[in-house]
Write an enzyme that holds these catalytic residues in place. Structure first.
Site, PDB file in Angstrom:
ATOM      1  N   ARG A 145      -4.000  -9.966   4.608  1.00  0.00           N
ATOM      2  CA  ARG A 145      -4.337  -9.984   3.173  1.00  0.00           C
ATOM      3  C   ARG A 145      -3.121  -9.499   2.381  1.00  0.00           C
ATOM      4  O   ARG A 145      -2.702  -8.355   2.553  1.00  0.00           O
ATOM      5  CB  ARG A 145      -5.552  -9.082   2.941  1.00  0.00           C
ATOM      6  CG  ARG A 145      -6.058  -9.020   1.524  1.00  0.00           C
ATOM      7  CD  ARG A 145      -7.269  -8.088   1.443  1.00  0.00           C
ATOM      8  NE  ARG A 145      -7.799  -8.048   0.091  1.00  0.00           N
ATOM      9  CZ  ARG A 145      -7.322  -7.279  -0.868  1.00  0.00           C
ATOM     10  NH1 ARG A 145      -6.313  -6.474  -0.645  1.00  0.00           N
ATOM     11  NH2 ARG A 145      -7.860  -7.305  -2.081  1.00  0.00           N
ATOM     12  N   LYS A 200       0.820  -1.221   0.000  1.00  0.00           N
ATOM     13  CA  LYS A 200       0.000   0.000   0.000  1.00  0.00           C
ATOM     14  C   LYS A 200       0.848   1.263   0.000  1.00  0.00           C
ATOM     15  O   LYS A 200       2.019   1.252   0.380  1.00  0.00           O
ATOM     16  CB  LYS A 200      -0.977  -0.028   1.176  1.00  0.00           C
ATOM     17  CG  LYS A 200      -2.126  -0.988   0.876  1.00  0.00           C
ATOM     18  CD  LYS A 200      -3.331  -0.781   1.726  1.00  0.00           C
ATOM     19  CE  LYS A 200      -4.450  -1.716   1.228  1.00  0.00           C
ATOM     20  NZ  LYS A 200      -5.539  -1.837   2.177  1.00  0.00           N
TER      21      LYS A 200
HETATM   22  C1  9MG Z   1     -10.241  -5.062  -1.341  1.00  0.00           C
HETATM   23  N1  9MG Z   1      -9.270  -4.547  -0.391  1.00  0.00           N
HETATM   24  C2  9MG Z   1      -8.195  -3.777  -0.674  1.00  0.00           C
HETATM   25  N2  9MG Z   1      -7.536  -3.487   0.470  1.00  0.00           N
HETATM   26  C3  9MG Z   1      -8.214  -4.098   1.472  1.00  0.00           C
HETATM   27  C4  9MG Z   1      -8.054  -4.174   2.855  1.00  0.00           C
HETATM   28  O1  9MG Z   1      -7.085  -3.531   3.478  1.00  0.00           O
HETATM   29  N3  9MG Z   1      -8.940  -4.887   3.572  1.00  0.00           N
HETATM   30  C5  9MG Z   1      -9.974  -5.521   2.960  1.00  0.00           C
HETATM   31  N4  9MG Z   1     -10.823  -6.220   3.737  1.00  0.00           N
HETATM   32  N5  9MG Z   1     -10.192  -5.486   1.640  1.00  0.00           N
HETATM   33  C6  9MG Z   1      -9.317  -4.774   0.919  1.00  0.00           C
END
Ligand code: 9MG
Length: 272
Positions: free
Chosen positions: A253, A219
């Site tokens: 994630r 990010k």
């Molecule tokens: C789809 N998406 C992109 N970044 C995300 C994040 O930090 N959390 C979740 N739940 N979905 C995300």
């Protein structure tokens, strides 16, 4: 979160959710919108690399993104989801549209990951009668404009309050709390300072001991700290994954599954 469709999730270590981006998005260098076979092959590689779950997304939610029409989102998503049926790991679908939720659940999805936290009309009804897990994420504003001027008095307490209200709405709709996972939404209507405070105080963002999902991989907050472009943010992403897991995140994630599994394994070994 103990319920995730028909799947038992591994216990005792943080889980790694592999990102499968089905958009034409070139931001993180992983958009796979035009080729189902390539997307399925990428998803299978994520599983071989050790993904505990996959997250399929067919609409970009990066800052500045414009909404994707429903038919286009379904066109990108369903062939890949159907090809992954029986792949052995739970499939999460990243969508806020109730019609996509219904189609995804009919095609075998075990989790709905909603950046709007099931606030769209009809979203609660779309998921209530299933057994899928539900990720409720905090976002200030909408992807198109959310990074223009995010403002909070106290980001941590505002995120916690919002997530608590959404949990109450789900419980009132008859949804079992065992299905719920919470996410502070790093980068979704937040400055670098807000993101850092949320990461520092991650356990305070969730209510009632519900599990936390953290998404920090590649990010822009990591670019702001390191000065690195998106394709060179793996080391920063691994550090962020470990920091989130140390603060209790249950699901991380990520784009880089194998590397994250290794980083978390070292963390676990030291903690044992
Ligand atoms: C789809 N998406 C992109 N970044 C995300 C994040 O930090 N959390 C979740 N739940 N979905 C995300």
């Amino acid at each position: 979160m103990h319920r995730c469709g028909n799947h038992e999730l591994p216990q005792g270590r943080p889980l790694v959710m592999g990102i499968v981006n089905l958009t034409p998005d070139s931001f993180s260098g992983d958009g796979l919108s035009r080729d189902t076979a390539r997307a399925v092959a990428h998803a299978r590689r994520q599983i071989e690399a050790g993904a505990d779950l996959l997250d399929l997304g067919a609409e970009s939610s990066r800052p500045g993104a414009v909404p994707t029409p429903l038919d286009e989102e379904l066109r990108r998503l369903l062939p890949v989801l159907e090809a992954l049926a029986g792949c052995g790991v739970p499939i999460s679908v990243d969508t806020y549209k109730p019609a996509v939720m219904r189609a995804a659940l009919a095609a075998g999805a075990s989790m709905i990951n909603d950046i709007h936290a099931l606030r769209q009309p009809g979203a609660l009804e779309a998921v209530a009668d299933s057994s899928c897990a539900l990720c409720l994420m905090h976002m200030q504003g909408e992807p198109l404009t959310m990074q223009q001027q995010p403002v909070y008095d106290d980001a941590v307490s505002e995120v916690r309050l919002f997530l608590g209200e959404r949990v109450a709405a789900l419980l009132a709709a008859g949804i079992d709390r065992q299905r719920i996972v919470l996410d502070p939404g790093f980068g979704f209507g937040k400055t670098l300072a807000h993101n850092l405070e949320l990461l520092r105080r991650l356990p305070e963002t969730a209510c009632d001991g519900l599990p936390i999902l953290a998404g920090l991989s590649r990010k822009s907050m990591l670019g702001a700290i390191t000065g690195r472009p998106v394709e060179a943010r793996l080391p920063a992403s691994l550090a962020a994954a470990v920091l989130a897991a140390q603060r209790g995140a249950r699901i991380i994630r990520v784009h880089d599954v194998a590397e994250t599994r290794d980083a978390l394994a070292v963390m676990q070994a030291v903690a044992a």
